[in-house]
Design a protein around this motif. Sequence first.
Motif, short mmCIF file in Angstrom:
data_model
loop_
_atom_site.label_atom_id
_atom_site.label_comp_id
_atom_site.label_asym_id
_atom_site.label_seq_id
_atom_site.Cartn_x
_atom_site.Cartn_y
_atom_site.Cartn_z
N TRP A 1 0.84 -1.19 0.00
CA TRP A 1 0.00 0.00 0.00
C TRP A 1 0.88 1.25 0.00
CZ3 TRP A 1 -4.89 -0.61 -1.08
CH2 TRP A 1 -5.61 -1.74 -0.64
N LEU A 2 0.67 2.13 -0.96
CA LEU A 2 1.36 3.41 -1.00
C LEU A 2 0.41 4.48 -0.46
CD1 LEU A 2 2.92 1.69 -3.22
CD2 LEU A 2 3.59 3.90 -4.17
N LYS A 3 0.77 5.04 0.68
CA LYS A 3 -0.01 6.14 1.22
C LYS A 3 0.15 7.37 0.33
CE LYS A 3 -1.67 6.58 4.86
NZ LYS A 3 -3.13 6.66 5.17
N GLY A 4 -0.84 8.25 0.36
CA GLY A 4 -0.82 9.41 -0.51
C GLY A 4 0.40 10.28 -0.29
N GLY A 5 0.88 10.90 -1.39
CA GLY A 5 2.02 11.78 -1.31
C GLY A 5 2.96 11.60 -2.49
N GLU A 6 4.12 12.23 -2.38
CA GLU A 6 5.11 12.24 -3.46
C GLU A 6 6.31 11.38 -3.08
OE1 GLU A 6 6.12 16.25 -4.37
OE2 GLU A 6 4.04 16.88 -4.67
N TYR A 7 6.74 10.57 -4.04
CA TYR A 7 7.91 9.71 -3.86
C TYR A 7 8.89 10.02 -4.98
CZ TYR A 7 4.69 7.02 -0.89
OH TYR A 7 3.78 6.64 0.09
N LEU B 1 -0.44 -16.89 -10.16
CA LEU B 1 -1.82 -16.66 -10.56
C LEU B 1 -2.73 -16.42 -9.36
CD1 LEU B 1 -4.07 -16.69 -12.75
CD2 LEU B 1 -4.24 -19.18 -12.34
N GLU B 2 -2.64 -17.27 -8.35
CA GLU B 2 -3.54 -17.19 -7.20
C GLU B 2 -3.06 -16.18 -6.16
OE1 GLU B 2 -3.71 -21.12 -5.74
OE2 GLU B 2 -4.43 -21.97 -7.62
N ALA B 3 -1.81 -15.77 -6.25
CA ALA B 3 -1.25 -14.88 -5.23
C ALA B 3 -0.32 -13.85 -5.88
CB ALA B 3 -0.49 -15.70 -4.18
N PRO B 4 -0.88 -12.88 -6.60
CA PRO B 4 -0.04 -11.87 -7.25
C PRO B 4 0.56 -10.89 -6.24
CG PRO B 4 -2.35 -11.30 -7.50
CD PRO B 4 -2.31 -12.66 -6.84
N VAL B 5 1.56 -10.17 -6.69
CA VAL B 5 2.11 -9.06 -5.93
C VAL B 5 1.40 -7.80 -6.40
CG1 VAL B 5 4.15 -7.66 -5.45
CG2 VAL B 5 4.34 -10.15 -5.59
N ARG B 6 0.77 -7.10 -5.47
CA ARG B 6 -0.01 -5.92 -5.81
C ARG B 6 0.67 -4.68 -5.23
NH1 ARG B 6 -3.25 -9.98 -3.73
NH2 ARG B 6 -5.00 -10.73 -5.03
N ILE B 7 0.76 -3.62 -6.04
CA ILE B 7 1.29 -2.34 -5.57
C ILE B 7 0.20 -1.32 -5.83
CG2 ILE B 7 3.14 -0.65 -5.77
CD1 ILE B 7 4.95 -2.88 -6.82
N TYR B 8 -0.53 -0.93 -4.77
CA TYR B 8 -1.76 -0.15 -4.90
C TYR B 8 -1.63 1.19 -4.17
CZ TYR B 8 -4.50 -4.26 -6.48
OH TYR B 8 -5.00 -5.33 -7.16
N ALA B 9 -2.25 2.22 -4.76
CA ALA B 9 -2.48 3.45 -4.00
C ALA B 9 -3.49 3.14 -2.89
CB ALA B 9 -3.01 4.54 -4.92
N ILE C 1 -1.80 4.62 -9.46
CA ILE C 1 -0.57 5.37 -9.19
C ILE C 1 -0.28 6.31 -10.36
CG2 ILE C 1 1.92 5.15 -8.76
CD1 ILE C 1 1.30 2.31 -7.69
N CYS C 2 0.29 7.47 -10.06
CA CYS C 2 0.76 8.41 -11.09
C CYS C 2 2.28 8.30 -11.22
CB CYS C 2 0.36 9.84 -10.73
SG CYS C 2 0.86 11.05 -11.97
N PHE C 3 2.75 8.04 -12.44
CA PHE C 3 4.18 7.96 -12.75
C PHE C 3 4.50 9.17 -13.63
CE2 PHE C 3 2.41 3.75 -12.31
CZ PHE C 3 3.33 3.04 -11.55
#
Length: 787
Positions: A172-178, A194-202, A424-426
């Motif tokens: 989980w990425l908390k709001g803000g700038e990195y 398939l059953e257990a992906p790696v997730r990178i979420y806002a 996410i914004c890149f």
Amino acid sequence: MKTNFFRLLLVTMLPLNYSFAQILEYNHPPVILGQHEISSSNGDFLKISTDKLIINDLDGLDNKKFYVNVKPGNGYRTVSDNTVIIESENNKICLPITVSDGFSTSNEYHLTVNCNNVEKLDECTQIFISPEGNDRGKGSLENPLRTIVGARNMVRKLRQAGELSDNGVVIWLKGGEYYLDDTVYFDNEDSGCLEAPVRIYAYKGEMVRLLGSKKIKYKWFEDTPDKITNLIIDKDARGKIKMLDLKKHRLTQYGELGHVGYVVRNQPLPPAMVYIDKESMHLSRYPNTENFNDIKNPVGLKQFTSASGRVKLWNSVEDIWIDGAVSKPWEWRKNKISCIDEKGTVTMVWDFHSNITTDKSRLFYYNIIEELDYPGEFYIDRKKDKLYIYLPQGTDEESDIRITQSDKTLIKLNNVKHLIFKGICFEGTRNSAIILDNNTEYVEIKDCEIHSCGLNGISVNGNNNVIRNCSIHHIGANGVVLAGGNVQTLQAAGNVIEGCRIYDFSQERRAYNPGVTLRGVGQVVRNTEIFNGPHMGMNITGNNHLVEFCDFHDCPKEYSDMLAIYMNTGGSPLMRGTVIRGNSFHDVHGSWKQSAGVYLDNETSGVLVEGNHFYNNGAEDAGWSVMIHGGADNVIQGNVFENCNYPFNISLRLNGYASSDFESLLKRWETILKTAPDVYYNFYPELNHYFDNEGQTPVIKDFIYHIKRDEKGKIINYWDRRTPSTNVFRNNVIYNSPEVPFCMPETNEKLNIVNHGYYTTGAFRIKDGVRIENLISYGNKVLNNKK
């Protein structure tokens, strides 16, 4: 070789004065390229229907029935060919399936079924990141990490210790700038499954920005000294210029201007970009927003006289550049000026590819302190580390003012599987935002924004990756590049762009860097809007791609001899099978040879353009909506052309200005076809007849061609290749209102052009004084309204 009886029946119904079209004469197998979301539950009956699949078929989809076959596997029990009962407690299962059109069977595709409609994120291993965190923390919500690298490393440690949840991990990425001062790498060891992906979420919809740019505070701007503003030609603009001391605020990574463009091998990174509230500013230039023709008395490859004389008003030529096409309208380059004499003669540092000409040139001059006179323009004094800028109206303390600083790719995945980015914004790098490389598979980028990047937005080289519901804009080069698949077996990559908006691309590399580039085998672009580009909107090479239900408009806007979708694959007869269907191409009114539409250039063959809507397209001259330029076996069918001043054109270039290329192409084609894998002959049966010559059918693998010449040395055989008659234009509807007349050249026997009223054909073969038709055309309806 099995032939589709119904297709043969169709061919026999063609008007008698037309020859058979090889692409219509044979059946081509369908290809499964992707799928829509499918959900079910344990114990449910699940019927697999084709409306859940993304299918490419070179024969078209009208009046085609496909049959689904589900193969045995784990987590389900087969009831019939296309119905199963789910017997799994897992979150997801895969079903190997094929489809058949009754004559040929597709590739095997692994269909993913969600067995739970809701992501069980609370059952995943959860790691939290915050701009206020610390990588020595626990990664909890109360004690978060600070960086993505820190979270990645924590996942690696937990995996090695066997402490990851069976449902995968969510970062989980908390709001803000990195701010990313270096590329964040993910390797194979960072993969999920398939059953257990790696997730990178806002986190919970909070605004998360991964940046290679740094903020400029409004209060940092100072008044500009008179010795600088007095240089500006426009006196009204002088009092509106602000100055920023870049060195004082540690903002000195802004690169150099570079010599880039058509066939230039040196490709330095673009210089720094200034953007305000996501809108790009531009280096001070003349003219401010348009290209123009400023050329008279051209001399060779790098000298001309300024027609406007504007160049004589500039005090110094140090680091002043030209951006444009000053010779042929597609040979765009950036070139540095070395001197300007008192007569306004401009000499450049490097040669252009072709001689400079007064005809149809388009250029602007840039990086000129004297021309800093328009809102959104800026100039960087690289010797004194000063930025001068004309801030747009409304810019204030609340504005988000940025300058790109990093020269690194933001995120790079190398041989990674089952990883998801969401929300996410890149943004803000002089390089590319995201690269998926080295057979990366099953990676999804969804609900993200990618903008203000010097090179590409997203580059993909792998299989079964998805870019969904993303906004990709203000990009220096390509918006998205998709590559992958297997050219030896024609196994499709199945990478998908869906539901995206891609616009304001090619801002730095202004030609041949479209919104989307497709390479390899079996890429998909669907339900995507592509607009606002100076050159092409999409560039396609390779095999069996599918472009459907997309909206192309306002591209190309600047450079000519180009359409929204461009293909130039005639150098290899094996590159075919792309389908362009159900799209809109509209609202382009440019100069010379450009419009919105599909351009099959330089012997491009084996393409289906079906069921598209072309409207409100035009140009001063030759504004095609569809153009076939020398190729064979292309089918243009079931399209609607509305208010297009030049709906369709076919020209056989090898019998015209490019006739000198014919022999070298024959040699190239022979070598390619002799060494081609057998799968190509099975998949594209028309290739078995590629070197048919006036009724003779050689065996391709054993074929050795023999050139025949007349007394003047002109080649007189292999006319079926030089002037193919196997393109089809059928069942299209053409309507122009009284205010939009057709704009096409008149019939001219000397120039070998025939105007058919709403399309033109040209560069025919003349045999025994008789013109041999180069197009199969029937069933088209013209519904013009006349005053």
